[in-house]
Design a protein around this motif. Sequence first.
Motif, PDB file in Angstrom:
ATOM      1  N   TYR A 572       0.834  -1.205   0.000  1.00  0.00           N
ATOM      2  CA  TYR A 572       0.000   0.000   0.000  1.00  0.00           C
ATOM      3  C   TYR A 572       0.860   1.243   0.000  1.00  0.00           C
ATOM      4  O   TYR A 572       2.030   1.213   0.364  1.00  0.00           O
ATOM      5  CB  TYR A 572      -0.891   0.016   1.237  1.00  0.00           C
ATOM      6  CG  TYR A 572      -1.671  -1.251   1.413  1.00  0.00           C
ATOM      7  CD1 TYR A 572      -2.621  -1.629   0.467  1.00  0.00           C
ATOM      8  CD2 TYR A 572      -1.459  -2.061   2.510  1.00  0.00           C
ATOM      9  CE1 TYR A 572      -3.330  -2.796   0.618  1.00  0.00           C
ATOM     10  CE2 TYR A 572      -2.170  -3.226   2.669  1.00  0.00           C
ATOM     11  CZ  TYR A 572      -3.115  -3.601   1.724  1.00  0.00           C
ATOM     12  OH  TYR A 572      -3.805  -4.737   1.870  1.00  0.00           O
ATOM     13  N   LYS A 573       0.213   2.319  -0.368  1.00  0.00           N
ATOM     14  CA  LYS A 573       0.942   3.579  -0.311  1.00  0.00           C
ATOM     15  C   LYS A 573       0.744   4.266   1.033  1.00  0.00           C
ATOM     16  O   LYS A 573       1.184   5.363   1.268  1.00  0.00           O
ATOM     17  CB  LYS A 573       0.451   4.521  -1.425  1.00  0.00           C
ATOM     18  CG  LYS A 573       0.895   4.036  -2.796  1.00  0.00           C
ATOM     19  CD  LYS A 573       0.743   5.124  -3.825  1.00  0.00           C
ATOM     20  CE  LYS A 573       1.245   4.681  -5.174  1.00  0.00           C
ATOM     21  NZ  LYS A 573       0.221   3.981  -5.955  1.00  0.00           N
ATOM     22  N   THR A 574       0.018   3.607   1.914  1.00  0.00           N
ATOM     23  CA  THR A 574      -0.264   4.223   3.208  1.00  0.00           C
ATOM     24  C   THR A 574      -0.013   3.219   4.322  1.00  0.00           C
ATOM     25  O   THR A 574       0.113   2.026   4.081  1.00  0.00           O
ATOM     26  CB  THR A 574      -1.726   4.699   3.256  1.00  0.00           C
ATOM     27  OG1 THR A 574      -2.007   5.134   4.580  1.00  0.00           O
ATOM     28  CG2 THR A 574      -2.676   3.552   2.943  1.00  0.00           C
ATOM     29  N   ASN A 578      -3.792   3.676   9.157  1.00  0.00           N
ATOM     30  CA  ASN A 578      -4.440   4.929   8.733  1.00  0.00           C
ATOM     31  C   ASN A 578      -5.953   4.751   8.766  1.00  0.00           C
ATOM     32  O   ASN A 578      -6.534   4.033   7.955  1.00  0.00           O
ATOM     33  CB  ASN A 578      -3.942   5.259   7.318  1.00  0.00           C
ATOM     34  CG  ASN A 578      -4.549   6.544   6.789  1.00  0.00           C
ATOM     35  OD1 ASN A 578      -5.627   6.968   7.222  1.00  0.00           O
ATOM     36  ND2 ASN A 578      -3.860   7.153   5.854  1.00  0.00           N
ATOM     37  N   ALA A 580      -8.605   6.619   8.188  1.00  0.00           N
ATOM     38  CA  ALA A 580      -9.422   7.059   7.053  1.00  0.00           C
ATOM     39  C   ALA A 580      -9.356   6.051   5.927  1.00  0.00           C
ATOM     40  O   ALA A 580     -10.366   5.730   5.290  1.00  0.00           O
ATOM     41  CB  ALA A 580      -8.941   8.424   6.563  1.00  0.00           C
ATOM     42  N   TRP A 581      -8.172   5.537   5.747  1.00  0.00           N
ATOM     43  CA  TRP A 581      -7.987   4.570   4.671  1.00  0.00           C
ATOM     44  C   TRP A 581      -8.766   3.275   4.986  1.00  0.00           C
ATOM     45  O   TRP A 581      -9.398   2.686   4.127  1.00  0.00           O
ATOM     46  CB  TRP A 581      -6.496   4.310   4.510  1.00  0.00           C
ATOM     47  CG  TRP A 581      -6.165   3.271   3.481  1.00  0.00           C
ATOM     48  CD1 TRP A 581      -6.195   3.429   2.146  1.00  0.00           C
ATOM     49  CD2 TRP A 581      -5.793   1.918   3.727  1.00  0.00           C
ATOM     50  NE1 TRP A 581      -5.853   2.264   1.516  1.00  0.00           N
ATOM     51  CE2 TRP A 581      -5.600   1.307   2.472  1.00  0.00           C
ATOM     52  CE3 TRP A 581      -5.614   1.152   4.898  1.00  0.00           C
ATOM     53  CZ2 TRP A 581      -5.224  -0.031   2.350  1.00  0.00           C
ATOM     54  CZ3 TRP A 581      -5.231  -0.161   4.760  1.00  0.00           C
ATOM     55  CH2 TRP A 581      -5.043  -0.758   3.496  1.00  0.00           C
ATOM     56  N   LYS A 583     -11.379   3.019   6.692  1.00  0.00           N
ATOM     57  CA  LYS A 583     -12.787   3.307   6.486  1.00  0.00           C
ATOM     58  C   LYS A 583     -13.143   3.168   5.001  1.00  0.00           C
ATOM     59  O   LYS A 583     -14.160   2.577   4.613  1.00  0.00           O
ATOM     60  CB  LYS A 583     -13.084   4.745   6.943  1.00  0.00           C
ATOM     61  CG  LYS A 583     -14.517   4.945   7.425  1.00  0.00           C
ATOM     62  CD  LYS A 583     -14.615   6.278   8.144  1.00  0.00           C
ATOM     63  CE  LYS A 583     -15.969   6.459   8.789  1.00  0.00           C
ATOM     64  NZ  LYS A 583     -16.019   7.723   9.527  1.00  0.00           N
ATOM     65  N   LYS A 584     -12.253   3.683   4.175  1.00  0.00           N
ATOM     66  CA  LYS A 584     -12.498   3.611   2.738  1.00  0.00           C
ATOM     67  C   LYS A 584     -12.543   2.153   2.276  1.00  0.00           C
ATOM     68  O   LYS A 584     -13.404   1.750   1.485  1.00  0.00           O
ATOM     69  CB  LYS A 584     -11.363   4.358   2.005  1.00  0.00           C
ATOM     70  CG  LYS A 584     -11.813   5.014   0.726  1.00  0.00           C
ATOM     71  CD  LYS A 584     -10.736   5.953   0.178  1.00  0.00           C
ATOM     72  CE  LYS A 584      -9.820   5.232  -0.763  1.00  0.00           C
ATOM     73  NZ  LYS A 584      -8.645   6.015  -1.132  1.00  0.00           N
ATOM     74  N   MET A 585     -11.634   1.366   2.801  1.00  0.00           N
ATOM     75  CA  MET A 585     -11.570  -0.036   2.400  1.00  0.00           C
ATOM     76  C   MET A 585     -12.839  -0.762   2.854  1.00  0.00           C
ATOM     77  O   MET A 585     -13.362  -1.628   2.130  1.00  0.00           O
ATOM     78  CB  MET A 585     -10.336  -0.718   3.013  1.00  0.00           C
ATOM     79  CG  MET A 585      -9.007  -0.198   2.503  1.00  0.00           C
ATOM     80  SD  MET A 585      -8.838  -0.287   0.723  1.00  0.00           S
ATOM     81  CE  MET A 585      -8.276  -1.968   0.521  1.00  0.00           C
TER      82      MET A 585
END
Lengths: 648, 299
Positions: A572-574, A578, A580-581, A583-585
């Motif tokens: 991953y790039k993060t 993280n 927020a990430w 949550k997005k996933m």
Amino acid sequence: MPSKTSWFSKEIAFQNLRTVGWVGFVYLAGLLFAVPLKIIMLATDDNQYFVRFENLFSFNADLQWFLTCVIPVLLSIFLFRYLQVKNASDLIHSLPIKRTRIFNQYLIMGILMLIIPVVLTGITLLILHSVMDVTDYYSLKDVLYWLLDTIITDLLIFMSGVLVAMITGLSAVQGGLTYVLLLFPAGIGVLISYNLKFLLTGFPYDYFTDKSFDKISPISQALNFPNMKSPMSVIEIIIYLILAVVFYFGSIMIYKKRKLEAVSQAIAFSQLRPVFKYSMTFCFMLLGGFYFGGFQGGFFWIIFGYIIGSLIGYLIAEMILHKTWRVLTRLKGYVIYAVIFAVVFGLFQFDITGYEKRVPKVANIESVYLNNHPRGKKFFEEPQNIELVRNLHEKIIGSQGTAGKTSKYGDPLFFVYKLKNGDKVMREYRLQDKDRYIAYLKPLYESNEYKQAHYKLLSVNVDMVDKITISTNGRVTRSVSFVDPKDIIAAISNLKDDIENETYEDMTFEHGADSNVEILLKNDKRMHLDFKPSYSNLKKWLKAKGQLKNAVVNANDISSAIVIRKNNHSSYKTSLTNKAWIKKMLNKGQALKVTNKDKIEMCLDNFSWGSVKSRYDVVFNYKNGNMDSGIFDGKHTPAFVEQYFNGK
Amino acid sequence: MIEVKNVSKTLDNMDVLTNVNFAVKRGSIYGLLGSNGAGKTTLLKLVTGILLQDEGDILISHQSVFENPPVKNRIVFIADTLYYFPQYTVKQMANFYRSVYSTWDEKRYEKLKDVFEIDESKKVQKFSKGMQRQVAFWLSFSAMPEILVLDEPIDGLDPVMRRKIKNLIVQDVADRGMTVLISSHNLREIEDICDHIGILHKGEMILEKDLDDLKSDIHKIQVAFKGKTPENLFGNLRVLYKEERGSVLLCIVAGDQEMLTEHFTRSNPVIYDMLPLTLEEIFIYEMGDAGYAIKNILV
């Protein structure tokens, strides 16, 4: 006039003193600054924390090392500068003095210029010892060791510089070649062993570097002085002295043969020029292989490294020898070299000596070592285990392709056979797919002999144990201790049962967040082992005592676990934590939130902290706000995770 | 005193000297002539035992000179580029030479102080090139060598100093039989003090002569006859050069002066003149083709 024929001339001595005396003064000042002054500063500073100094080399260690490496070489350069300057060489050699006499006199002045500053510093230290309380820092014996080791090392480095001075006709080349000579044994050892790793499957490179090539070069060895109790052993001192004497006679011999017209030639002896040229080519070739093989890997890059390295080495040597940049027209020698080495590499590829295929016969083997690091001491002696190791070795040899040679990844595996005739056969492999050899590894790892050797606990008498402490390893810190002998007996016996039942798979599973078991013995020694999820007996016993919750990180510590499916195993790039990430996933359906306690427990038991290729990552949200992340390797992915994602 | 026999020397795969032979007698001043790169300096360094020949022998009083301190003690070499120890004064250099050469004469040193008028407490490396050369002579003469070897010694000296040094050399040769080997690329510079000359060309000794013999032995002659020049005019004479300018025949012939006069007058010439010949003309004619090749070095 007897004074004229005596070997020592006062005027020559004066002359030496006038030209190189400053080196001696710099050395004295440097040493006084580095050692006695530092000690006075420490001894008079009341606010100083107590720092333990192993020996006198530990004070301003870097400076002392620097002085030892630089001063003797500098001295040899300036002292024998008359050999490298045409006018001076002509004058000195037109005088009615034999070369041996000039040489001896210059040499003695040089040695005095090295020894006197060291001895004066030593005397200062002795005086300091008698007038100040410095017993915290050094004893009189330390001074003696320091004097001896410094002088011996200085002498060897100085004599190396002198020897090189006889061979070369340029001061700059003298300096460079002296360090090459001093570092050569260690450097070439590392380079050759590293390159053999590429060329010979099974070459035990890590074994050799662990044996440390440091010791065979005075420069790298001197770097270790500050950390050693008694820096030089008697044998080392004798070897250094013998080498210094050999260099002395070598220098005289070479000086007598030296042609003075070679002044300002890089290499004064024409016979040595090809030696120099092709040594440079060879070393740079190895260096090229070392660089490109080590940082890039792969057959192409190693060959590329060899070609580029050898070419650069060859050209540099030609530039030095001919003192010009324009050397591109002199490539004939390089072509010959390249052809010869192409043939040599071919021979390696065909394994002419049978090195890659050699596995000792059972009848010759006394014992054998097998592990993923080379430093262990426990060897298999039972015949069926020896047989298993042999079979495994043969299987590896049979299935390794050329790709295996150049791989820098993969699981390391070391074989050391001790033969009945006293020889050792050592091999190292990097296995791409260790599971292929499970049929051999499993019985070996699960054998009683292996477990006895690797788990010291199995041979510990329960009476010897004073206390057992189990502490968690993760984002919560808890521990539980047992001191009651009854508890201790029960815990140890459960633990021993667990170890005896431990399978190869359990042993090789690098579980994340294993709790730590510390066993304190009556002799104040401590033993540490991991509390693995597979240790069911201990787990059961702890649960019965109501202490399991204190001994391991459990579902009650965790509010939720997030399992994330990876795309194409890409990174991953993060950061995994993280929010927020995550949550997005979750929104994208790429992740699963687990709140069920049993399922969280499953996640905790099966995740690892490795960086192995995996299909799932897992993030734990602790109730105390901490976060932790890990992965599920193929064999340890909980069933519900697979189900969930496969259903999608 | 100095014998060089069949000496060859290779430097860096180049033949610098090939089969060189010559000898210098005690008390003589031998001039070694040659253009740049002829091998003069190499030859001098061999004679002084700095370099070692690849082949042949170099003997000083029948002893080999290389690595032989008793022999080298009798030789002082002044190189073309001088070297003094850094920061050394003349006095300190003198102390050094005194400790090295057992023949050092302190009185001579003091005496020469007045000749050179150089401050002995000054650092030598700070001196000009010419001053440094004078210091070299000062030290060398004080060491009282039996053999003095000089590589291009006159360079960088003013005419007065040249004269002084030449006088000193000649005086030592006369007084105590010092032997001198002196190199130059310029015949005129040394012809006034040398009694022997050797010419080194491309590593080979192409000519060796006693200068007095040379001057009295070769003559330039102009003759003219009524009508045709008689055949077989020269007979057994060694003719180095001849040229006809109209009816006048100009030739250079080797031989004793009286003998030549008698020889030519026998043929009844209308004109007969014996003309003076410069040293360089002698060399050029003597050496024939090689002479033209080295013409430049003889001016």
